[in-house]
Structures are given as C-alpha cells and as structure tokens.
Scaffold this motif. Structure first.
Motif, mmCIF file in Angstrom:
data_model
loop_
_atom_site.group_PDB
_atom_site.id
_atom_site.type_symbol
_atom_site.label_atom_id
_atom_site.label_comp_id
_atom_site.label_asym_id
_atom_site.label_seq_id
_atom_site.Cartn_x
_atom_site.Cartn_y
_atom_site.Cartn_z
ATOM 1 N N ARG A 74 24.435 -80.946 -49.550
ATOM 2 C CA ARG A 74 24.987 -80.072 -48.507
ATOM 3 C C ARG A 74 26.206 -80.744 -47.870
ATOM 4 O O ARG A 74 27.219 -80.120 -47.602
ATOM 5 N N TYR A 133 22.260 -62.839 -46.607
ATOM 6 C CA TYR A 133 21.630 -63.118 -45.302
ATOM 7 C C TYR A 133 22.647 -63.748 -44.358
ATOM 8 O O TYR A 133 22.674 -63.454 -43.161
ATOM 9 N N ARG A 134 23.503 -64.619 -44.907
ATOM 10 C CA ARG A 134 24.523 -65.249 -44.068
ATOM 11 C C ARG A 134 25.548 -64.213 -43.585
ATOM 12 O O ARG A 134 26.022 -64.292 -42.450
ATOM 13 N N SER A 160 18.609 -67.956 -41.335
ATOM 14 C CA SER A 160 17.221 -68.337 -41.571
ATOM 15 C C SER A 160 16.283 -67.629 -40.573
ATOM 16 O O SER A 160 15.170 -67.232 -40.934
ATOM 17 N N SER A 166 22.057 -64.497 -53.113
ATOM 18 C CA SER A 166 21.344 -63.699 -52.099
ATOM 19 C C SER A 166 21.382 -64.363 -50.722
ATOM 20 O O SER A 166 21.390 -63.683 -49.695
ATOM 21 N N GLY A 167 21.449 -65.706 -50.696
ATOM 22 C CA GLY A 167 21.540 -66.392 -49.406
ATOM 23 C C GLY A 167 22.800 -65.966 -48.659
ATOM 24 O O GLY A 167 22.804 -65.842 -47.430
ATOM 25 N N ARG A 191 7.089 -68.407 -43.262
ATOM 26 C CA ARG A 191 7.226 -67.015 -42.793
ATOM 27 C C ARG A 191 6.268 -66.108 -43.570
ATOM 28 O O ARG A 191 5.945 -66.370 -44.735
ATOM 29 N N ARG A 193 14.417 -57.844 -44.572
ATOM 30 C CA ARG A 193 14.117 -58.140 -45.985
ATOM 31 C C ARG A 193 14.012 -56.848 -46.797
ATOM 32 O O ARG A 193 14.450 -56.777 -47.932
ATOM 33 N N ALA A 197 16.124 -63.912 -41.531
ATOM 34 C CA ALA A 197 15.392 -63.713 -42.789
ATOM 35 C C ALA A 197 13.892 -63.572 -42.592
ATOM 36 O O ALA A 197 13.175 -63.174 -43.510
ATOM 37 N N ARG A 234 14.729 -75.471 -41.454
ATOM 38 C CA ARG A 234 14.848 -74.238 -42.250
ATOM 39 C C ARG A 234 13.749 -74.155 -43.302
ATOM 40 O O ARG A 234 13.221 -73.086 -43.575
ATOM 41 N N ASP A 292 11.303 -71.109 -43.949
ATOM 42 C CA ASP A 292 11.279 -70.446 -45.268
ATOM 43 C C ASP A 292 9.885 -70.474 -45.891
ATOM 44 O O ASP A 292 9.465 -69.533 -46.555
ATOM 45 N N GLY A 346 18.270 -67.531 -54.978
ATOM 46 C CA GLY A 346 17.768 -67.320 -53.616
ATOM 47 C C GLY A 346 16.415 -67.947 -53.388
ATOM 48 O O GLY A 346 16.136 -69.050 -53.855
ATOM 49 N N ARG A 347 15.583 -67.208 -52.642
ATOM 50 C CA ARG A 347 14.251 -67.728 -52.296
ATOM 51 C C ARG A 347 13.145 -66.886 -52.918
ATOM 52 O O ARG A 347 12.079 -67.391 -53.232
ATOM 53 N N ASP A 348 13.404 -65.568 -53.026
ATOM 54 C CA ASP A 348 12.362 -64.639 -53.480
ATOM 55 C C ASP A 348 12.868 -63.739 -54.595
ATOM 56 O O ASP A 348 12.414 -62.627 -54.760
ATOM 57 N N MET A 349 13.841 -64.251 -55.362
ATOM 58 C CA MET A 349 14.414 -63.420 -56.425
ATOM 59 C C MET A 349 13.376 -63.119 -57.507
ATOM 60 O O MET A 349 13.244 -61.988 -57.960
HETATM 61 O O1 DC Z 1 20.628 -70.276 -49.625
HETATM 62 P P1 DC Z 1 21.269 -70.211 -48.250
HETATM 63 O O2 DC Z 1 21.200 -71.502 -47.502
HETATM 64 O O3 DC Z 1 22.664 -69.676 -48.304
HETATM 65 O O4 DC Z 1 20.387 -69.128 -47.434
HETATM 66 C C1 DC Z 1 20.572 -68.864 -46.069
HETATM 67 C C2 DC Z 1 19.265 -68.381 -45.455
HETATM 68 O O5 DC Z 1 18.942 -67.092 -45.974
HETATM 69 C C3 DC Z 1 18.045 -69.232 -45.730
HETATM 70 O O6 DC Z 1 17.758 -70.124 -44.673
HETATM 71 C C4 DC Z 1 16.901 -68.292 -45.882
HETATM 72 C C5 DC Z 1 17.537 -66.974 -46.171
HETATM 73 N N1 DC Z 1 17.289 -66.480 -47.527
HETATM 74 C C6 DC Z 1 16.122 -65.792 -47.747
HETATM 75 O O7 DC Z 1 15.291 -65.695 -46.854
HETATM 76 N N2 DC Z 1 15.888 -65.217 -48.954
HETATM 77 C C7 DC Z 1 16.775 -65.344 -49.961
HETATM 78 N N3 DC Z 1 16.536 -64.767 -51.127
HETATM 79 C C8 DC Z 1 17.973 -66.086 -49.749
HETATM 80 C C9 DC Z 1 18.187 -66.648 -48.521
#
Ligand code: DC
Length: 218
Positions: free
Chosen positions: A147, A35-36, A90, A31-32, A177, A99, A93, A170, A174, A119-122
């Motif tokens: 990284r 957003y990218r 970021s 999912s990131g 927010r 979103r 997002a 970031r 994250d 991801g972050r909110d899966m």
């Molecule tokens: O995981 P990543 O570094 O590729 O994600 C890039 C940006 O996307 C990260 O800074 C926050 C956002 N992101 C998000 O808000 N929700 C997600 N489910 C995945 C990524």
C-alpha cells in the motif's frame, strides 16, 4: 470467461487482475473502486446515501488497464486512493442496501468476452458462477508495504505503522460484517502472496486460467 480474484486489502488483487486482463484480453472490474467512488460522491455531496447511490447509478465508470479510473470521463484515480476515502468506503460497504445496489452495477460490467473482477465477494456473491475463483492472502506487514509503494507512486507518504493500523481496522470490518463478509468461495483456489513477487502470483494465476481454457471452449 469470468474470473474472480478476492482477498483482503493490499494482497495485490488489482495489480494481478490488470496484468491478466491485458494478457487474456478481458475487461477489468475493480469492485473496490466502485465502493470508493460511492464514498467519494458521498464525501462531496451531503445528501443521503440513498440519493448518492442513485447518482452513482447514472454515472459512467471506466477502468483502464494502466490502473486509471474515470467517472464521467474525469480521471478520479488519485482522488479515491487515499486513506480517508478507503475508511469511508469500508464503512459504507457494511450497509446491506449499498451492497444490493452495487451488486447490479458490478454485474453490468460483464462484456461479451466476460471479465476479471477483483474485490471481496466477487466469487461468493457477485459472480457465484465464475469459471475460476482465486482468493489471495498475505500477511499484514507485506500488505502495508505494498500500500505504501502504491501511495508513494502517487507522491503520497504515509507511515508503515499507520498503514498497518488502518489495514487491521478495515480487515476487522471486512471480516466481521454481516453482509458478505470476506471469505473464500468453497471452490476458490487460495494463493498466499506474502513471499511472492507480483509476477510470480500472475504466473500461478495464469496456470490456473490455462487449465480451465484447456478444459472448456470460451
Ligand atoms: O479494495 P479496496 O481497498 O479498494 O476496497 C475499498 C473498500 O471497499 C474495502 O474496505 C471494502 C469495500 N469492498 C467491499 O466491501 N466489497 C468489494 N467487493 C470490494 C471492496
């Protein structure tokens, strides 16, 4: 079977997800990367974010299990894996409209067999009914080193100090927010990967997946 793997950047989510997808023959959603990709489109095209969101909705996005990302058949993996796009993704997002729109795009990745989404909110927002929710954590130094290795494999060199600074920035965005901050779902299994190798993390996740396979029929 739907499995979610969430966590802050650099915890190894995507590498773990890809290996588990291969093993359990499930599609992968990074999912990131979505957003990218939006950040990448927005960087190339000075139209408003709304216009670029509509553009994104019409594009075909594919993830391959060797970590490549295709946008309308073009390999854009390297174009979206840089600190400039990460920073822009970021910021984008944080936008609740983004979103909301990306939620639907992400849910459409579910195949007949399910998926593994990282991801972050899966586990909290996109797939709240997932069969298994995993949340990975790791200290910032480890994440910065990971990284750096990832960037080095693409012949990009960035210092550890600047990676730590960018990860910290970031993380703050994250975590703080208003729209879907990064928090583990109540029913998530939390794994600290700081002292673990990739294969050790995969072993822990595999054990959790096998538990749910043993308890239910998919
Ligand atoms: O995981 P990543 O570094 O590729 O994600 C890039 C940006 O996307 C990260 O800074 C926050 C956002 N992101 C998000 O808000 N929700 C997600 N489910 C995945 C990524």
């Amino acid at each position: 079977m739907i499995i979610t793997i969430d966590g802050l950047s650099g915890c190894g989510k995507s590498s773990v997800a890809r290996l588990l997808c291969q093993e359990f023959d499930l599609p992968w959603l990074d999912s990131g990367a979505i957003y990218r990709i939006l950040a990448y489109i927005h960087n190339e095209d000075s139209s408003s974010l709304d216009v670029n969101l509509n553009k994104l909705k019409k594009f075909d996005i594919k993830f391959t299990l060797d970590g490549k990302i295709f946008l309308n058949s073009k390999d854009i993996s390297c174009d979206i894996r840089n600190t400039e796009i990460a920073e822009m993704a970021s910021k984008i997002a944080k936008n609740p409209l983004v979103r909301k729109e990306l939620l639907i795009i992400q849910q459409n990745f579910i195949g007949t067999k399910g998926l593994i989404a990282d991801g972050r909110d899966m586990g909290t927002v996109v797939f709240p009914n997932a069969d298994l929710k995993i949340f990975l954590t790791a200290n910032v130094k480890n994440r910065a080193h990971r990284r750096q290795e990832e960037l080095q494999s693409m012949n990009k060199s960035v210092s550890i100090d600047s990676l730590i600074a960018s990860i910290n920035k970031r993380d703050r965005r994250d975590l703080e927010r208003e729209a879907s901050p990064v928090i583990p779902a109540d029913d998530a299994i939390i794994i600290d990967t700081s002292a673990l190798s990739l294969l050790q993390v995969v072993t822990k996740c595999r054990a959790e997946i096998n538990k749910i396979i043993g308890n239910r029929s998919f």
